[in-house]
Design an enzyme around this catalytic site. Sequence first.
Site, PDB file in Angstrom:
ATOM      1  N   ARG A 292       0.856  -1.187   0.000  1.00  0.00           N
ATOM      2  CA  ARG A 292       0.000   0.000   0.000  1.00  0.00           C
ATOM      3  C   ARG A 292       0.896   1.243   0.000  1.00  0.00           C
ATOM      4  NH1 ARG A 292      -3.532  -2.413  -1.899  1.00  0.00           N
ATOM      5  NH2 ARG A 292      -5.628  -2.781  -1.100  1.00  0.00           N
TER       6      ARG A 292
ATOM      7  N   HIS B 288      -1.120  -0.030  -9.939  1.00  0.00           N
ATOM      8  CA  HIS B 288      -1.872  -0.930  -9.038  1.00  0.00           C
ATOM      9  C   HIS B 288      -2.366  -2.174  -9.802  1.00  0.00           C
ATOM     10  CE1 HIS B 288      -4.341  -1.058  -5.085  1.00  0.00           C
ATOM     11  NE2 HIS B 288      -4.113  -2.281  -5.534  1.00  0.00           N
TER      12      HIS B 288
HETATM   13  N1  LIG Z   1      -0.964  -4.214  -5.366  1.00  0.00           N
HETATM   14  C1  LIG Z   1      -1.907  -5.121  -5.460  1.00  0.00           C
HETATM   15  O1  LIG Z   1      -2.388  -5.409  -6.566  1.00  0.00           O
HETATM   16  C2  LIG Z   1      -2.392  -5.811  -4.214  1.00  0.00           C
HETATM   17  C3  LIG Z   1      -3.243  -6.913  -4.331  1.00  0.00           C
HETATM   18  C4  LIG Z   1      -3.655  -7.558  -3.179  1.00  0.00           C
HETATM   19  C5  LIG Z   1      -3.206  -7.135  -1.928  1.00  0.00           C
HETATM   20  N2  LIG Z   1      -2.382  -6.067  -1.853  1.00  0.00           N
HETATM   21  C6  LIG Z   1      -1.882  -5.616  -0.531  1.00  0.00           C
HETATM   22  O2  LIG Z   1      -1.177  -6.676   0.091  1.00  0.00           O
HETATM   23  C7  LIG Z   1      -1.479  -6.631   1.493  1.00  0.00           C
HETATM   24  C8  LIG Z   1      -1.145  -7.962   2.146  1.00  0.00           C
HETATM   25  O3  LIG Z   1      -2.112  -8.939   1.743  1.00  0.00           O
HETATM   26  P1  LIG Z   1      -2.194 -10.356   2.459  1.00  0.00           P
HETATM   27  O4  LIG Z   1      -3.342 -11.070   1.887  1.00  0.00           O
HETATM   28  O5  LIG Z   1      -0.867 -11.018   2.444  1.00  0.00           O
HETATM   29  O6  LIG Z   1      -2.503  -9.887   3.971  1.00  0.00           O
HETATM   30  P2  LIG Z   1      -2.459 -10.759   5.289  1.00  0.00           P
HETATM   31  O7  LIG Z   1      -2.592 -12.199   4.992  1.00  0.00           O
HETATM   32  O8  LIG Z   1      -3.408 -10.120   6.241  1.00  0.00           O
HETATM   33  O9  LIG Z   1      -0.952 -10.544   5.824  1.00  0.00           O
HETATM   34  C9  LIG Z   1      -0.517  -9.346   6.350  1.00  0.00           C
HETATM   35  C10 LIG Z   1       0.881  -9.544   6.925  1.00  0.00           C
HETATM   36  O10 LIG Z   1       1.355  -8.278   7.405  1.00  0.00           O
HETATM   37  C11 LIG Z   1       1.781  -8.459   8.751  1.00  0.00           C
HETATM   38  N3  LIG Z   1       1.556  -7.240   9.524  1.00  0.00           N
HETATM   39  C12 LIG Z   1       0.428  -6.512   9.636  1.00  0.00           C
HETATM   40  N4  LIG Z   1       0.612  -5.471  10.470  1.00  0.00           N
HETATM   41  C13 LIG Z   1       1.893  -5.560  10.877  1.00  0.00           C
HETATM   42  C14 LIG Z   1       2.684  -4.771  11.743  1.00  0.00           C
HETATM   43  N5  LIG Z   1       2.204  -3.695  12.377  1.00  0.00           N
HETATM   44  N6  LIG Z   1       3.966  -5.153  11.949  1.00  0.00           N
HETATM   45  C15 LIG Z   1       4.458  -6.252  11.347  1.00  0.00           C
HETATM   46  N7  LIG Z   1       3.766  -7.034  10.505  1.00  0.00           N
HETATM   47  C16 LIG Z   1       2.492  -6.680  10.274  1.00  0.00           C
HETATM   48  C17 LIG Z   1       0.934  -9.579   9.296  1.00  0.00           C
HETATM   49  O11 LIG Z   1       1.554 -10.098  10.429  1.00  0.00           O
HETATM   50  P3  LIG Z   1       0.951 -11.366  11.207  1.00  0.00           P
HETATM   51  O12 LIG Z   1       1.301 -12.554  10.324  1.00  0.00           O
HETATM   52  O13 LIG Z   1       1.687 -11.393  12.479  1.00  0.00           O
HETATM   53  O14 LIG Z   1      -0.530 -11.133  11.318  1.00  0.00           O
HETATM   54  C18 LIG Z   1       0.906 -10.526   8.102  1.00  0.00           C
HETATM   55  O15 LIG Z   1       2.073 -11.292   8.064  1.00  0.00           O
HETATM   56  C19 LIG Z   1      -2.953  -6.241   1.507  1.00  0.00           C
HETATM   57  O16 LIG Z   1      -3.336  -5.709   2.756  1.00  0.00           O
HETATM   58  C20 LIG Z   1      -3.022  -5.206   0.421  1.00  0.00           C
HETATM   59  O17 LIG Z   1      -2.733  -3.945   0.980  1.00  0.00           O
HETATM   60  C21 LIG Z   1      -1.964  -5.401  -2.962  1.00  0.00           C
END
Ligand SMILES: NC(=O)c1ccc[n+]([C@@H]2O[C@H](COP(=O)([O-])OP(=O)(O)OC[C@H]3O[C@@H](n4cnc5c(N)ncnc54)[C@H](OP(=O)(O)O)[C@@H]3O)[C@@H](O)[C@H]2O)c1
Length: 311
Positions: free
Chosen positions: A226, A274
Amino acid sequence: MQTVLFAAPARLWAKYQAPLAEAFRQAGLRVQMADATTPPETVDYIIFAPGGLLADFTPYRRTRAVLSLWAGVERIVTNPSLTQPLARMVDPALCEGMVEWVTGHVLRHHLGIDAHILGQDGIWRGTHTPPLARERNVAILGLGELGSAAAEALASLNFRVTGWSRAPRELPGIRCLSGAEGLAETLTRAEILVTLLPDTPETENLLNAATLARLPRGAVIINPGRGKLIDDAALLAALDAGQIAHATLDVFRTEPLPPDHPFWAHPGVTVTPHIAAETRPASAARVVAENIRRDLCGLPLLHLVDRARGY
Ligand SMILES: NC(=O)c1ccc[n+]([C@@H]2O[C@H](COP(=O)([O-])OP(=O)(O)OC[C@H]3O[C@@H](n4cnc5c(N)ncnc54)[C@H](OP(=O)(O)O)[C@@H]3O)[C@@H](O)[C@H]2O)c1
């Protein structure tokens, strides 16, 4: 019969109508889609994507769950009218797309591909042998659905992968770190840094002047997470100072990225619009249908968002 409201930008309906009908059929669900005349208090489930008209969830008193088509939920999770459970999108096809995008951009910088394919001028230059992946330190901030899959893919190519998450994690072949000390250590060795964190109050500006200074000089940043994860001004200063060699950015504080934003013109920045990983209607529709089926069977919803954590 379940009444389902598709609360997403109108242009998405053409992409989702047939896949949703098929997914509901395969899941054995009888569904009628709500339309403008449907009373909100009769809606059982809401399929949500940002940019649609729905902003007030209060009248949807019977709604059992809001099912996001997006993995990132920062544009709905803080909505004070949302009291219904919120599930985010965990789409295997989206995950595959992200793994491919991250791997492609890591390999671009690891191999120095630009030097050979940009500005070809008829001069046969001596080659610089890049290190092998086994000699390259890559770090991923965020080890969730997408970060862990990207980390595993990079490790399978022999990269030395460190991953950082909030809670401690264990992933085969990945050096997993967590917490503030873990972040400092992760950054110190990251020649290529990939950010796959959600946008929450805790992650905003995580990459700032101080944390960028911790990276090895000449590091590369790849951000498909993000825009708010990075302090734009601090990144531009670090690029100008040579602390960061290049930033490949897919997400921004304002999207579309305004034409006069300095990222567009900066030689050390690659902007992608994006597109790192799109939710794919066919597989996403199956995820939505499966969650409704589970709920109707009394099973817990999958991929529930923790409202307090914000992701
Ligand atoms: N550019 C694009 O096209 C696109 C597409 C899809 C998603 N995204 C982005 O990718 C992000 C991640 O997706 P996801 O499905 O992998 O999410 P997810 O499964 O919720 O994983 C988020 C990860 O971030 C970690 N995290 C969150 N807050 C943190 C903090 N304060 N300090 C340290 N680690 C932290 C979490 O830690 P824990 O494991 O300890 O919970 C987890 O490992 C989405 O939220 C979105 O913003 C972008």
